[in-house]
Design a protein around this motif. Structure first.
Motif, mmCIF file in Angstrom:
data_model
loop_
_atom_site.group_PDB
_atom_site.id
_atom_site.type_symbol
_atom_site.label_atom_id
_atom_site.label_comp_id
_atom_site.label_asym_id
_atom_site.label_seq_id
_atom_site.Cartn_x
_atom_site.Cartn_y
_atom_site.Cartn_z
ATOM 1 N N VAL A 140 -89.245 22.823 25.366
ATOM 2 C CA VAL A 140 -88.048 22.375 26.086
ATOM 3 C C VAL A 140 -87.683 23.380 27.173
ATOM 4 C CG1 VAL A 140 -85.565 21.958 25.860
ATOM 5 C CG2 VAL A 140 -87.142 20.970 24.204
ATOM 6 N N LEU A 141 -87.742 24.656 26.844
ATOM 7 C CA LEU A 141 -87.430 25.695 27.827
ATOM 8 C C LEU A 141 -88.393 25.640 29.005
ATOM 9 C CD1 LEU A 141 -86.679 28.694 25.445
ATOM 10 C CD2 LEU A 141 -85.015 27.279 26.663
ATOM 11 N N LYS A 142 -89.669 25.402 28.710
ATOM 12 C CA LYS A 142 -90.674 25.353 29.768
ATOM 13 C C LYS A 142 -90.502 24.109 30.633
ATOM 14 C CE LYS A 142 -95.560 25.694 30.725
ATOM 15 N NZ LYS A 142 -96.897 25.885 30.208
ATOM 16 N N VAL A 143 -90.345 22.953 30.020
ATOM 17 C CA VAL A 143 -90.218 21.694 30.754
ATOM 18 C C VAL A 143 -88.989 21.695 31.667
ATOM 19 C CG1 VAL A 143 -89.740 19.213 30.451
ATOM 20 C CG2 VAL A 143 -91.522 20.315 29.107
ATOM 21 N N THR A 144 -87.911 22.295 31.215
ATOM 22 C CA THR A 144 -86.684 22.327 32.009
ATOM 23 C C THR A 144 -86.674 23.440 33.049
ATOM 24 O OG1 THR A 144 -85.575 23.745 30.402
ATOM 25 C CG2 THR A 144 -85.311 21.361 30.135
ATOM 26 N N GLY A 145 -87.657 24.339 33.003
ATOM 27 C CA GLY A 145 -87.712 25.450 33.944
ATOM 28 C C GLY A 145 -86.891 26.654 33.523
ATOM 29 N N LEU A 146 -86.185 26.539 32.425
ATOM 30 C CA LEU A 146 -85.349 27.661 31.991
ATOM 31 C C LEU A 146 -86.192 28.870 31.589
ATOM 32 C CD1 LEU A 146 -82.516 28.696 31.583
ATOM 33 C CD2 LEU A 146 -82.518 27.679 29.312
ATOM 34 N N ASP A 157 -81.068 20.789 21.263
ATOM 35 C CA ASP A 157 -81.025 19.692 22.225
ATOM 36 C C ASP A 157 -80.380 20.148 23.533
ATOM 37 O OD1 ASP A 157 -78.248 19.631 21.840
ATOM 38 O OD2 ASP A 157 -78.249 17.677 20.842
ATOM 39 N N CYS A 158 -79.975 19.183 24.359
ATOM 40 C CA CYS A 158 -79.420 19.526 25.673
ATOM 41 C C CYS A 158 -78.141 20.357 25.555
ATOM 42 C CB CYS A 158 -79.196 18.281 26.512
ATOM 43 S SG CYS A 158 -78.070 17.103 25.776
ATOM 44 N N SER A 159 -77.433 20.245 24.451
ATOM 45 C CA SER A 159 -76.244 21.079 24.237
ATOM 46 C C SER A 159 -76.640 22.549 24.145
ATOM 47 C CB SER A 159 -75.515 20.663 22.959
ATOM 48 O OG SER A 159 -75.092 19.335 23.047
ATOM 49 N N GLY A 160 -77.766 22.811 23.501
ATOM 50 C CA GLY A 160 -78.279 24.181 23.433
ATOM 51 C C GLY A 160 -78.695 24.687 24.808
ATOM 52 N N LEU A 161 -79.339 23.829 25.580
ATOM 53 C CA LEU A 161 -79.714 24.211 26.951
ATOM 54 C C LEU A 161 -78.477 24.557 27.775
ATOM 55 C CD1 LEU A 161 -82.467 21.597 27.804
ATOM 56 C CD2 LEU A 161 -82.770 24.067 27.515
ATOM 57 N N ARG A 162 -77.427 23.746 27.643
ATOM 58 C CA ARG A 162 -76.189 24.032 28.379
ATOM 59 C C ARG A 162 -75.608 25.380 27.970
ATOM 60 N NH1 ARG A 162 -75.529 18.398 28.095
ATOM 61 N NH2 ARG A 162 -74.339 18.492 26.161
ATOM 62 N N LEU A 163 -75.691 25.714 26.673
ATOM 63 C CA LEU A 163 -75.214 27.021 26.221
ATOM 64 C C LEU A 163 -75.977 28.152 26.911
ATOM 65 C CD1 LEU A 163 -74.843 26.513 22.356
ATOM 66 C CD2 LEU A 163 -72.986 26.801 24.018
ATOM 67 N N LEU A 164 -77.306 28.012 26.995
ATOM 68 C CA LEU A 164 -78.126 29.055 27.630
ATOM 69 C C LEU A 164 -77.829 29.175 29.111
ATOM 70 C CD1 LEU A 164 -81.606 28.561 25.912
ATOM 71 C CD2 LEU A 164 -79.803 30.210 25.338
ATOM 72 N N VAL A 181 -84.695 35.410 22.850
ATOM 73 C CA VAL A 181 -85.751 35.481 21.850
ATOM 74 C C VAL A 181 -85.964 34.064 21.335
ATOM 75 C CG1 VAL A 181 -86.489 36.434 19.635
ATOM 76 C CG2 VAL A 181 -85.011 37.790 21.144
ATOM 77 N N CYS A 182 -87.217 33.603 21.374
ATOM 78 C CA CYS A 182 -87.515 32.258 20.902
ATOM 79 C C CYS A 182 -88.969 32.188 20.462
ATOM 80 C CB CYS A 182 -87.256 31.235 22.003
ATOM 81 S SG CYS A 182 -87.530 29.538 21.479
ATOM 82 N N THR A 183 -89.196 31.580 19.296
ATOM 83 C CA THR A 183 -90.562 31.428 18.788
ATOM 84 C C THR A 183 -90.894 29.988 18.390
ATOM 85 O OG1 THR A 183 -89.805 31.988 16.559
ATOM 86 C CG2 THR A 183 -90.676 33.798 17.907
ATOM 87 N N HIS A 184 -89.909 29.136 18.274
ATOM 88 C CA HIS A 184 -90.141 27.767 17.819
ATOM 89 C C HIS A 184 -90.882 26.978 18.900
ATOM 90 C CE1 HIS A 184 -89.433 23.711 16.398
ATOM 91 N NE2 HIS A 184 -89.074 24.233 15.227
ATOM 92 N N PRO A 185 -92.038 26.398 18.574
ATOM 93 C CA PRO A 185 -92.853 25.710 19.589
ATOM 94 C C PRO A 185 -92.124 24.599 20.344
ATOM 95 C CG PRO A 185 -94.094 25.957 17.547
ATOM 96 C CD PRO A 185 -92.694 26.394 17.256
ATOM 97 N N LEU A 186 -91.326 23.802 19.648
ATOM 98 C CA LEU A 186 -90.628 22.709 20.330
ATOM 99 C C LEU A 186 -89.534 23.232 21.257
ATOM 100 C CD1 LEU A 186 -90.407 20.035 17.486
ATOM 101 C CD2 LEU A 186 -91.967 20.096 19.453
ATOM 102 N N THR A 187 -88.831 24.243 20.819
ATOM 103 C CA THR A 187 -87.794 24.836 21.677
ATOM 104 C C THR A 187 -88.440 25.504 22.882
ATOM 105 O OG1 THR A 187 -86.383 25.176 19.744
ATOM 106 C CG2 THR A 187 -85.816 26.396 21.746
#
Length: 127
Positions: free
Chosen positions: A97-103, A64-71, A88-94
């Motif tokens: 989230v990375l794509k939508v937030t621009g990260l 969730d957003c807590s994970g985004l804040r960590l990154l 490194v990330c393979t989970h489609p939902l994660t």
């Protein structure tokens, strides 16, 4: 070789070294409770000058957003100290989230740990 004590292992985090990089392998559900446990270890690793860090999200089931804040926190701390950060990330939902937030533009995810470790040095320094 490092003189650091044994790298930490928690319910959410395993830290190890691979090919000269510190790998932060996150596990399970990365939410506010996990973030509180992870931050001290994340800060210890990312607070070093010229740190070469890989954050591995392959074993994450929820992010969730807590994970985004960590990154974002890890990325800023590493870049401020002249280091590099890879993801490194393979989970489609994660990944979504990375794509939508621009990260994902700032920290392009690799599909495997090997791929992240083999990336050219300069890729993680660019904005």
């Amino acid at each position: 070789m490092s003189n650091d004590p044994t790298p930490p292992t928690t319910g959410y985090l395993r830290v190890h070294t691979d090919r000269g990089r510190t790998v932060l392998e996150l596990h399970g559900e990365i939410d506010i409770a996990a973030a509180v446990e992870i931050i001290p270890h994340l800060d210890a690793v990312t607070g070093r000058r010229d740190a070469r860090v890989v954050i591995d999200l392959r074993h994450v089931e929820f992010f969730d957003c807590s994970g985004l804040r960590l990154l974002y926190r890890a990325r800023q701390r590493v870049l401020d100290r002249g280091g590099e950060l890879r993801l490194v990330c393979t989970h489609p939902l994660t990944l979504r989230v990375l794509k939508v937030t621009g990260l994902s533009r700032l920290l392009p995810p690799a599909p495997t740990l090997d791929a992240a470790l083999e990336q050219p040095e300069a890729t993680s320094h660019t904005l």
